[in-house]
Scaffold this motif. Structure first.
Motif: not given
Length: 120
Positions: A42, A92, A110, A113
């Motif tokens: 990521r 994300y 988070w 996504g």
């Protein structure tokens, strides 16, 4: 903090997409966007401070992407222009407390996504 990202999709190279990420409350958080391609780690894309007055971008997207936030709507945006096939990834949104943070470890919350696919 629950984050809900949306706006991904399929677009041709050179096209544009706009992502948004809504939260129940986030005005005290630094917000960031990251992306992750298949088989890759990521990676940082962009970040914006609490007020929206300060932003920072990865070199690969500078001049093409714009991050912004609306603290009344509790939403952070990522406007993407001049998209390239290498921008293809799951994007994300994240919330944290460090201004200008560019690493995954510095964000505490988070979203799930959203897929962005850029065809050549």
């Amino acid at each position: 903090v629950q984050l809900q990202a949306c706006g991904g999709g399929l677009v041709q190279a050179g096209g544009s997409l706009s992502l948004s990420c809504a939260a129940r409350t986030f005005s005290s958080y630094v917000m960031g966007w990251f992306h992750q391609a298949p088989g890759a780690e990521r990676e940082f894309v962009a970040t914006v401070n609490w007020s929206g007055s300060s932003t920072s971008y990865a070199d690969s997207v500078k001049g093409r992407f714009t991050i912004s936030r609306d603290n009344v709507k509790n939403t952070v945006y990522l406007q993407m222009h001049s998209l390239k096939p290498e921008d293809t990834a799951v994007y994300y949104c994240a919330a944290g407390g460090v201004v200008g943070a560019r690493t995954v470890q510095t964000y505490d919350y988070w979203g799930q996504g959203t897929q962005v696919t850029v065809s050549s």
